[in-house]
Design an enzyme around this catalytic site. Structure first.
Site, PDB file in Angstrom:
ATOM      1  N   TRP A  81       0.807  -1.220   0.000  1.00 44.11           N
ATOM      2  CA  TRP A  81       0.000   0.000   0.000  1.00 44.11           C
ATOM      3  C   TRP A  81       0.838   1.266   0.000  1.00 44.11           C
ATOM      4  O   TRP A  81       0.296   2.355  -0.154  1.00 44.11           O
ATOM      5  CB  TRP A  81      -0.884   0.010   1.264  1.00 44.11           C
ATOM      6  CG  TRP A  81      -0.111  -0.391   2.495  1.00 44.11           C
ATOM      7  CD1 TRP A  81      -0.092  -1.649   3.048  1.00 44.11           C
ATOM      8  CD2 TRP A  81       0.793   0.400   3.261  1.00 44.11           C
ATOM      9  NE1 TRP A  81       0.774  -1.675   4.126  1.00 44.11           N
ATOM     10  CE2 TRP A  81       1.334  -0.422   4.288  1.00 44.11           C
ATOM     11  CE3 TRP A  81       1.207   1.731   3.210  1.00 44.11           C
ATOM     12  CZ2 TRP A  81       2.257   0.027   5.228  1.00 44.11           C
ATOM     13  CZ3 TRP A  81       2.129   2.185   4.149  1.00 44.11           C
ATOM     14  CH2 TRP A  81       2.638   1.340   5.141  1.00 44.11           C
ATOM     15  N   ASN A  82       2.139   1.172   0.224  1.00 41.34           N
ATOM     16  CA  ASN A  82       2.873   2.408   0.549  1.00 41.34           C
ATOM     17  C   ASN A  82       3.053   3.329  -0.651  1.00 41.34           C
ATOM     18  O   ASN A  82       3.112   4.546  -0.494  1.00 41.34           O
ATOM     19  CB  ASN A  82       4.211   2.086   1.213  1.00 41.34           C
ATOM     20  CG  ASN A  82       5.150   1.344   0.307  1.00 41.34           C
ATOM     21  OD1 ASN A  82       4.717   0.622  -0.587  1.00 41.34           O
ATOM     22  ND2 ASN A  82       6.435   1.512   0.514  1.00 41.34           N
ATOM     23  N   LYS A 122      -2.524  -8.322  -7.710  1.00 36.67           N
ATOM     24  CA  LYS A 122      -3.248  -8.311  -6.434  1.00 36.67           C
ATOM     25  C   LYS A 122      -2.666  -7.204  -5.556  1.00 36.67           C
ATOM     26  O   LYS A 122      -1.693  -7.390  -4.840  1.00 36.67           O
ATOM     27  CB  LYS A 122      -3.123  -9.649  -5.688  1.00 36.67           C
ATOM     28  CG  LYS A 122      -4.142  -9.753  -4.559  1.00 36.67           C
ATOM     29  CD  LYS A 122      -3.619 -10.368  -3.303  1.00 36.67           C
ATOM     30  CE  LYS A 122      -2.822  -9.476  -2.430  1.00 36.67           C
ATOM     31  NZ  LYS A 122      -3.511  -8.319  -1.830  1.00 36.67           N
ATOM     32  N   ASP A 145      -2.655  -4.347  -2.457  1.00 39.66           N
ATOM     33  CA  ASP A 145      -3.087  -4.368  -1.062  1.00 39.66           C
ATOM     34  C   ASP A 145      -4.505  -3.797  -0.963  1.00 39.66           C
ATOM     35  O   ASP A 145      -4.902  -2.931  -1.751  1.00 39.66           O
ATOM     36  CB  ASP A 145      -2.122  -3.529  -0.219  1.00 39.66           C
ATOM     37  CG  ASP A 145      -2.386  -3.710   1.266  1.00 39.66           C
ATOM     38  OD1 ASP A 145      -1.806  -4.655   1.835  1.00 39.66           O
ATOM     39  OD2 ASP A 145      -3.181  -2.949   1.839  1.00 39.66           O
ATOM     40  N   GLY A 184       6.757  -6.385  -0.468  1.00 39.04           N
ATOM     41  CA  GLY A 184       6.115  -6.338   0.836  1.00 39.04           C
ATOM     42  C   GLY A 184       7.100  -6.690   1.926  1.00 39.04           C
ATOM     43  O   GLY A 184       8.312  -6.530   1.762  1.00 39.04           O
ATOM     44  N   SER A 185       6.583  -7.216   3.010  1.00 41.07           N
ATOM     45  CA  SER A 185       7.441  -7.494   4.170  1.00 41.07           C
ATOM     46  C   SER A 185       8.284  -8.750   3.929  1.00 41.07           C
ATOM     47  O   SER A 185       7.903  -9.633   3.143  1.00 41.07           O
ATOM     48  CB  SER A 185       6.576  -7.680   5.408  1.00 41.07           C
ATOM     49  OG  SER A 185       5.741  -8.797   5.223  1.00 41.07           O
ATOM     50  N   GLU A 214      10.858  -7.963  -3.439  1.00 44.36           N
ATOM     51  CA  GLU A 214      11.351  -6.650  -2.982  1.00 44.36           C
ATOM     52  C   GLU A 214      10.839  -6.495  -1.556  1.00 44.36           C
ATOM     53  O   GLU A 214       9.644  -6.303  -1.343  1.00 44.36           O
ATOM     54  CB  GLU A 214      10.777  -5.531  -3.861  1.00 44.36           C
ATOM     55  CG  GLU A 214      10.930  -5.750  -5.348  1.00 44.36           C
ATOM     56  CD  GLU A 214      12.348  -5.504  -5.829  1.00 44.36           C
ATOM     57  OE1 GLU A 214      13.112  -4.837  -5.108  1.00 44.36           O
ATOM     58  OE2 GLU A 214      12.697  -6.007  -6.907  1.00 44.36           O
ATOM     59  N   LEU A 215      11.749  -6.566  -0.587  1.00 46.17           N
ATOM     60  CA  LEU A 215      11.300  -6.723   0.800  1.00 46.17           C
ATOM     61  C   LEU A 215      11.726  -5.552   1.684  1.00 46.17           C
ATOM     62  O   LEU A 215      11.982  -4.466   1.205  1.00 46.17           O
ATOM     63  CB  LEU A 215      11.819  -8.069   1.328  1.00 46.17           C
ATOM     64  CG  LEU A 215      11.498  -9.275   0.426  1.00 46.17           C
ATOM     65  CD1 LEU A 215      12.118 -10.546   0.961  1.00 46.17           C
ATOM     66  CD2 LEU A 215       9.998  -9.448   0.238  1.00 46.17           C
ATOM     67  N   CYS A 236      10.303   1.740   1.417  1.00 46.72           N
ATOM     68  CA  CYS A 236      11.255   0.644   1.645  1.00 46.72           C
ATOM     69  C   CYS A 236      12.684   1.149   1.682  1.00 46.72           C
ATOM     70  O   CYS A 236      13.517   0.606   2.384  1.00 46.72           O
ATOM     71  CB  CYS A 236      11.087  -0.413   0.568  1.00 46.72           C
ATOM     72  SG  CYS A 236      11.306   0.245  -1.082  1.00 46.72           S
TER      73      CYS A 236
HETATM   74  P1  NAD Z   1       2.854  -7.302   3.591  1.00 46.76           P
HETATM   75  O1  NAD Z   1       3.909  -8.316   3.350  1.00 46.76           O
HETATM   76  O2  NAD Z   1       1.986  -7.445   4.776  1.00 46.76           O
HETATM   77  O3  NAD Z   1       1.867  -7.198   2.331  1.00 46.76           O
HETATM   78  C1  NAD Z   1       2.332  -7.015   1.018  1.00 46.76           C
HETATM   79  C2  NAD Z   1       1.361  -7.654   0.041  1.00 46.76           C
HETATM   80  O4  NAD Z   1       1.320  -9.051   0.268  1.00 46.76           O
HETATM   81  C3  NAD Z   1      -0.088  -7.174   0.194  1.00 46.76           C
HETATM   82  O5  NAD Z   1      -0.678  -7.072  -1.082  1.00 46.76           O
HETATM   83  C4  NAD Z   1      -0.730  -8.286   0.983  1.00 46.76           C
HETATM   84  O6  NAD Z   1      -2.118  -8.364   0.783  1.00 46.76           O
HETATM   85  C5  NAD Z   1      -0.030  -9.494   0.411  1.00 46.76           C
HETATM   86  N1  NAD Z   1      -0.030 -10.703   1.261  1.00 46.76           N
HETATM   87  C6  NAD Z   1      -0.234 -10.783   2.594  1.00 46.76           C
HETATM   88  N2  NAD Z   1      -0.135 -12.069   2.996  1.00 46.76           N
HETATM   89  C7  NAD Z   1       0.149 -12.803   1.908  1.00 46.76           C
HETATM   90  C8  NAD Z   1       0.394 -14.192   1.677  1.00 46.76           C
HETATM   91  N3  NAD Z   1       0.350 -15.093   2.666  1.00 46.76           N
HETATM   92  N4  NAD Z   1       0.676 -14.594   0.416  1.00 46.76           N
HETATM   93  C9  NAD Z   1       0.750 -13.713  -0.593  1.00 46.76           C
HETATM   94  N5  NAD Z   1       0.507 -12.386  -0.439  1.00 46.76           N
HETATM   95  C10 NAD Z   1       0.220 -11.935   0.793  1.00 46.76           C
HETATM   96  O7  NAD Z   1       3.627  -5.903   3.613  1.00 46.76           O
HETATM   97  P2  NAD Z   1       3.077  -4.493   4.067  1.00 46.76           P
HETATM   98  O8  NAD Z   1       3.246  -4.337   5.526  1.00 46.76           O
HETATM   99  O9  NAD Z   1       1.722  -4.264   3.530  1.00 46.76           O
HETATM  100  O10 NAD Z   1       4.097  -3.542   3.274  1.00 46.76           O
HETATM  101  C11 NAD Z   1       5.188  -2.948   3.902  1.00 46.76           C
HETATM  102  C12 NAD Z   1       6.449  -3.761   3.690  1.00 46.76           C
HETATM  103  O11 NAD Z   1       6.771  -3.764   2.306  1.00 46.76           O
HETATM  104  C13 NAD Z   1       7.661  -3.163   4.387  1.00 46.76           C
HETATM  105  O12 NAD Z   1       8.413  -4.173   4.973  1.00 46.76           O
HETATM  106  C14 NAD Z   1       8.437  -2.527   3.248  1.00 46.76           C
HETATM  107  O13 NAD Z   1       9.807  -2.393   3.495  1.00 46.76           O
HETATM  108  C15 NAD Z   1       8.142  -3.459   2.119  1.00 46.76           C
HETATM  109  N6  NAD Z   1       8.347  -2.782   0.836  1.00 46.76           N
HETATM  110  C16 NAD Z   1       9.433  -3.127   0.093  1.00 46.76           C
HETATM  111  C17 NAD Z   1       9.683  -2.484  -1.114  1.00 46.76           C
HETATM  112  C18 NAD Z   1      10.897  -2.820  -1.942  1.00 46.76           C
HETATM  113  O14 NAD Z   1      10.943  -2.423  -3.099  1.00 46.76           O
HETATM  114  N7  NAD Z   1      11.873  -3.523  -1.418  1.00 46.76           N
HETATM  115  C19 NAD Z   1       8.790  -1.506  -1.579  1.00 46.76           C
HETATM  116  C20 NAD Z   1       7.698  -1.191  -0.789  1.00 46.76           C
HETATM  117  C21 NAD Z   1       7.475  -1.843   0.414  1.00 46.76           C
END
Ligand code: NAD
Length: 538
Positions: A178-179, A202, A204, A253-254, A275-276, A309
């Site tokens: 979502w960020n 998919k 957020d 995501g995370s 990308e985490l 991130c």
């Molecule tokens: P998150 O991992 O909770 O969610 C990210 C996405 O994954 C969402 O669309 C969510 O619905 C989906 N998701 C959740 N559970 C899942 C599963 N079991 N299987 C598949 N998909 C699933 O992350 P967040 O808290 O929403 O986002 C913030 C994180 O993202 C931070 O850690 C940030 O550093 C990271 N981030 C990284 C980058 C990068 O380029 N490295 C960019 C932006 C954000």
């Protein structure tokens, strides 16, 4: 408000009660929302309310996808992909260039929606259409460079011809956070389309509207509608449904969720790019220009309220300049304008949600309880909006504190002194992450030497993150627990292709000819290998 928007724009004035809610009030036109939500593959009959962090006001009801919807989305995407893969590279690149123009023309609409969904300051939302326009132009203009069939050396000079083809993987699943609602919705999918793939996205739950607008703009730019599918639903349900069907997964995501996604992909033997998270360091070396470094550190730590991130949560400053630098950094931070409106002029907006506010508050409270000092900030600002938190600088953070090594993903940075560069590099490399770093110094060559020793996928010298993030030819991603693979650059598109080598053999075959014995054939081959080495052949 209305004079800033085109007449068909999405915003209408919302109910506003300044006595109880000092923030501005916005609402979306219902017809506009209905048109966007029709773009998703969602027939379950269920819907989820999305609220804006600006004033915690209801924004829209988003129809949710069932597993059958995901199945249908992949079926349509596969059908569209087989036609798309037969189109020319030039026609795909042209569609990207049309998208580029549309995004620049419609940036107000995009930015409004991004601000409403995320609560970020307008100047941070502006980065999103900019980044996607840059991405579209870069990949359109370099398409042939990455995707054309290449000739490479064959085993027997002249007689063996090798063509290396780049074949699309098929349907790419893109799971995004979502960020950066608009950037993350599109930045990985565009090179996937260019390479001849279809996408099932998919986004957020908090960023569905921006992602659906992105899909609409792709339609308007002339991409076949079924080529880009959007599904909606809880990540833990719909995410795995994508992993089960896609030919490649692109996840942002995370780190914790990234590990789950990677495990699912490993079971199916499909590729994934991840990308985490990060705990990014900024190093201010002894010879840094203090004003420039302080200005950069504000952007490094507080852009998008730290929900970025690549933003910086650890600040290492040379002991000799520490006090003078911190004085400037704190002063600049305290001069920031905070606000929850869609207008230009705010330096920082709201956090995205109560959950983010709780995490940020917990990290700071834990640090303070264990002895950290708050140099500025350190509290929520409900007077500005329900999820506001002040930009915060901490000192005296120790490994016992949660925010020492864990990503806060908020406007909180911890300052530390270092004695020499070796110590700064070692501490920058401490911990599990390796996404982005920043170095401030007047000596470019020295900084690049330090950069080589930092285990991060990107390092910015005399800039926080925008120099690498905006340079689309530069690969971007994480080392260690910050990710797998790279977005941007050549790697950012080649990950969506399979490499196929086609070998055409002429005249000589790989077997004894003209009555030659196997033994003689082996001798001739051995001799020719020796000759080829002498000739300097690879
Ligand atoms: P998150 O991992 O909770 O969610 C990210 C996405 O994954 C969402 O669309 C969510 O619905 C989906 N998701 C959740 N559970 C899942 C599963 N079991 N299987 C598949 N998909 C699933 O992350 P967040 O808290 O929403 O986002 C913030 C994180 O993202 C931070 O850690 C940030 O550093 C990271 N981030 C990284 C980058 C990068 O380029 N490295 C960019 C932006 C954000």
């Amino acid at each position: 408000m209305s004079d800033r928007h085109p007449s068909s724009g999405p915003l209408v004035e919302g109910p506003h009660d300044p006595e109880h809610d000092p923030t501005a009030s916005y609402a979306l036109d219902r017809g506009y929302v209905a048109d966007l939500t029709r773009r998703s593959a969602a027939t379950s009959g269920r819907s989820v309310e999305v609220r804006s962090p600006i004033g915690d006001q209801p924004l829209a009801h988003i129809p949710q996808s069932s597993e059958d919807d995901v199945e249908e989305a992949f079926r349509r995407a596969r059908r569209a992909q087989s036609d798309w893969a037969r189109t020319s590279i030039d026609s795909r690149a042209d569609a990207l260039l049309r998208l580029h123009d549309l995004i620049l023309d419609r940036q107000d609409e995009i930015i409004d929606l991004v601000c409403l969904e995320s609560g970020k300051a307008r100047k941070h939302a502006f980065d999103e259409p900019m980044h996607i326009a840059l991405t579209a132009r870069y990949y359109a203009r370099t398409a042939h460079e990455h995707l054309d069939t290449r000739r490479v050396r064959g085993v027997i000079p002249v007689l063996t011809r090798i063509d290396v083809n780049r074949v699309p993987k098929g349907v790419v699943g893109v799971i995004s956070p979502w960020n950066y609602p608009f950037t993350m919705a599109l930045c990985d999918g565009l090179p996937a389309l260019l390479a001849g793939n279809a996408v099932v996205a998919k986004p957020d739950a908090q960023s569905m509207l921006s992602a659906l607008l992105a899909a609409r703009l792709l339609d308007e730019a002339g991409f076949p509608p079924d080529l880009w599918q959007v599904v909606a639903g809880p990540g833990a349900e719909i995410g795995p449904a994508l992993v089960q069907r896609a030919d490649h997964i692109c996840f942002t995501g995370s780190t914790a969720t990234g590990r789950l996604v990677a495990t699912g992909c490993a079971e199916r033997l499909i590729g994934c790019s991840l990308e985490l998270g990060g705990k990014n360091p900024i190093l201010v070396l002894r010879d840094a220009d203090l004003e420039k470094a302080a200005e950069g550190a504000v952007r490094a730590a507080f852009s998008n309220a730290g929900q970025l991130c690549v933003s910086m949560e650890r600040l290492f400053v040379a002991d000799q300049i520490y006090d003078r630098f911190l004085e400037r950094f704190v002063a600049r931070t305290e001069a920031m304008t905070l606000g929850a409106t869609l207008d230009w002029g705010n330096d920082m907006g709201s956090l995205v949600s109560r959950r983010q506010l709780e995490t940020v508050t917990a990290h700071v409270d834990d640090a303070v309880a264990k002895g950290a000092r708050v140099l500025t900030g350190g509290r929520g600002r409900p007077d500005l909006g329900p999820f506001f938190y002040e930009p915060t600088i901490l000192e005296g953070v120790t490994p016992a504190m949660t925010c020492f090594g864990n990503e806060t993903f908020g406007p909180v940075v911890s300052a530390y002194r270092f004695q020499d560069e070796a110590e700064a590099i070692a501490r920058a490399n401490d911990g599990e992450y390796g996404l982005n770093a920043s170095i401030y110094s007047r000596n470019g060559a020295r900084s690049r030497h330090v950069a080589r020793q930092i285990r991060c996928g990107t390092v910015n010298v005399n800039e926080a993150f925008a120099a690498s993030f905006g340079s689309i030819e530069a690969p971007m991603g994480g080392m260690r627990s910050s990710g797998l693979g790279r977005r941007q650059g050549s790697e950012g598109v080649l990950r969506f292709t399979e490499t196929q080598s086609v070998a055409t053999q002429r005249v000589m075959r790989f077997a004894p000819s003209y009555g030659m014995s196997d033994e003689m054939y082996a001798k001739v081959m051995t001799a020719s290998l020796r000759v080829m080495k002498k000739m300097g052949r690879a």
